[in-house]
Design a protein around this motif. Structure first.
Motif, PDB file in Angstrom:
ATOM      1  N   ILE A 106       0.843  -1.203   0.000  1.00 33.11           N
ATOM      2  CA  ILE A 106       0.000   0.000   0.000  1.00 33.11           C
ATOM      3  C   ILE A 106       0.875   1.248   0.000  1.00 33.11           C
ATOM      4  O   ILE A 106       0.632   2.184  -0.761  1.00 33.11           O
ATOM      5  CB  ILE A 106      -0.978   0.001   1.186  1.00 33.11           C
ATOM      6  N   GLU A 107       1.895   1.255   0.825  1.00 34.69           N
ATOM      7  CA  GLU A 107       2.783   2.413   0.887  1.00 34.69           C
ATOM      8  C   GLU A 107       3.449   2.660  -0.467  1.00 34.69           C
ATOM      9  O   GLU A 107       3.501   3.794  -0.944  1.00 34.69           O
ATOM     10  CB  GLU A 107       3.844   2.206   1.963  1.00 34.69           C
ATOM     11  N   ALA A 108       3.918   1.612  -1.088  1.00 31.89           N
ATOM     12  CA  ALA A 108       4.571   1.760  -2.397  1.00 31.89           C
ATOM     13  C   ALA A 108       3.589   2.263  -3.443  1.00 31.89           C
ATOM     14  O   ALA A 108       3.920   3.136  -4.248  1.00 31.89           O
ATOM     15  CB  ALA A 108       5.175   0.426  -2.827  1.00 31.89           C
ATOM     16  N   ARG A 109       2.379   1.718  -3.431  1.00 29.91           N
ATOM     17  CA  ARG A 109       1.377   2.141  -4.416  1.00 29.91           C
ATOM     18  C   ARG A 109       0.981   3.599  -4.198  1.00 29.91           C
ATOM     19  O   ARG A 109       0.899   4.375  -5.147  1.00 29.91           O
ATOM     20  CB  ARG A 109       0.158   1.220  -4.361  1.00 29.91           C
ATOM     21  N   MET A 110       0.747   3.998  -2.961  1.00 29.87           N
ATOM     22  CA  MET A 110       0.345   5.378  -2.692  1.00 29.87           C
ATOM     23  C   MET A 110       1.470   6.352  -3.036  1.00 29.87           C
ATOM     24  O   MET A 110       1.231   7.427  -3.563  1.00 29.87           O
ATOM     25  CB  MET A 110      -0.084   5.539  -1.231  1.00 29.87           C
ATOM     26  N   SER A 111       2.694   5.962  -2.766  1.00 29.04           N
ATOM     27  CA  SER A 111       3.834   6.802  -3.125  1.00 29.04           C
ATOM     28  C   SER A 111       3.942   6.933  -4.640  1.00 29.04           C
ATOM     29  O   SER A 111       4.182   8.028  -5.165  1.00 29.04           O
ATOM     30  CB  SER A 111       5.112   6.204  -2.545  1.00 29.04           C
ATOM     31  N   ALA A 112       3.734   5.827  -5.334  1.00 28.05           N
ATOM     32  CA  ALA A 112       3.793   5.852  -6.802  1.00 28.05           C
ATOM     33  C   ALA A 112       2.686   6.738  -7.372  1.00 28.05           C
ATOM     34  O   ALA A 112       2.909   7.493  -8.324  1.00 28.05           O
ATOM     35  CB  ALA A 112       3.689   4.430  -7.355  1.00 28.05           C
ATOM     36  N   VAL A 113       1.480   6.656  -6.799  1.00 26.72           N
ATOM     37  CA  VAL A 113       0.369   7.491  -7.261  1.00 26.72           C
ATOM     38  C   VAL A 113       0.712   8.963  -7.077  1.00 26.72           C
ATOM     39  O   VAL A 113       0.543   9.772  -7.994  1.00 26.72           O
ATOM     40  CB  VAL A 113      -0.942   7.143  -6.517  1.00 26.72           C
TER      41      VAL A 113
END
Length: 155
Positions: free
Chosen positions: A28-35
């Motif tokens: 989740i952290e990686a996805r939100m950072s990527a977004v």
């Protein structure tokens, strides 16, 4: 998406981590950072390529049109629309969407709105361009509101 909205996404990702296991937290952290990065670095400018070319500005001298006047200026709007569609398709990928079906559905709404912008630009229809640009804005706003509400519930 403006930087303050990106902060909400990033904060949301961080807040969501407290409710998840370690592996899920990291995903989740990686996805939100990527977004957040993707929207700041790419989508903001692309959407501005549409919004900066539709509507009017009121000045002391009167009303100033933002609409394109030349074929080259209309081509800028068309290119921004094509870029927005491609970027939105990327938002629907596993990298950004995970398995969130609602995220994918909202993103599809953005594709539909952007296709409407493209058709208006191809037709050189200022009224339709303005309305379609508003539809793009409303889809973006709906996404921001949807995910901001989730963040508030997590708090």
């Amino acid at each position: 998406m403006k930087t303050s909205n990106l902060a909400i996404f990033a904060l949301g990702g961080a807040l969501m981590l407290s409710a998840c296991g370690n592996n899920e937290e990291a995903e989740i952290e990686a996805r939100m950072s990527a977004v957040a990065t993707f929207m700041i670095e790419e989508m903001d400018e692309t959407a501005d390529g549409i919004w900066d070319n539709a509507g009017y500005i009121l000045t002391e001298e009167g009303e100033e049109s933002l609409f394109p006047e030349t074929d080259e200026e209309w081509a800028v709007v068309i290119q921004a629309t094509d870029d927005l569609i491609a970027q939105t398709r990327r938002l629907q990928s596993e990298e950004f969407a995970g398995d969130d079906e609602e995220w994918i559905a909202i993103s599809e709404g953005l594709v539909v709105a952007a296709e409407r912008v493209r058709a208006a630009a191809e037709a050189r229809d200022e009224d339709e361009l303005f309305d379609a640009g508003g539809q793009v804005y409303r889809v973006c706003l709906a996404c921001h509101q949807r995910y901001a509400l989730d963040i508030q519930r997590i708090r």
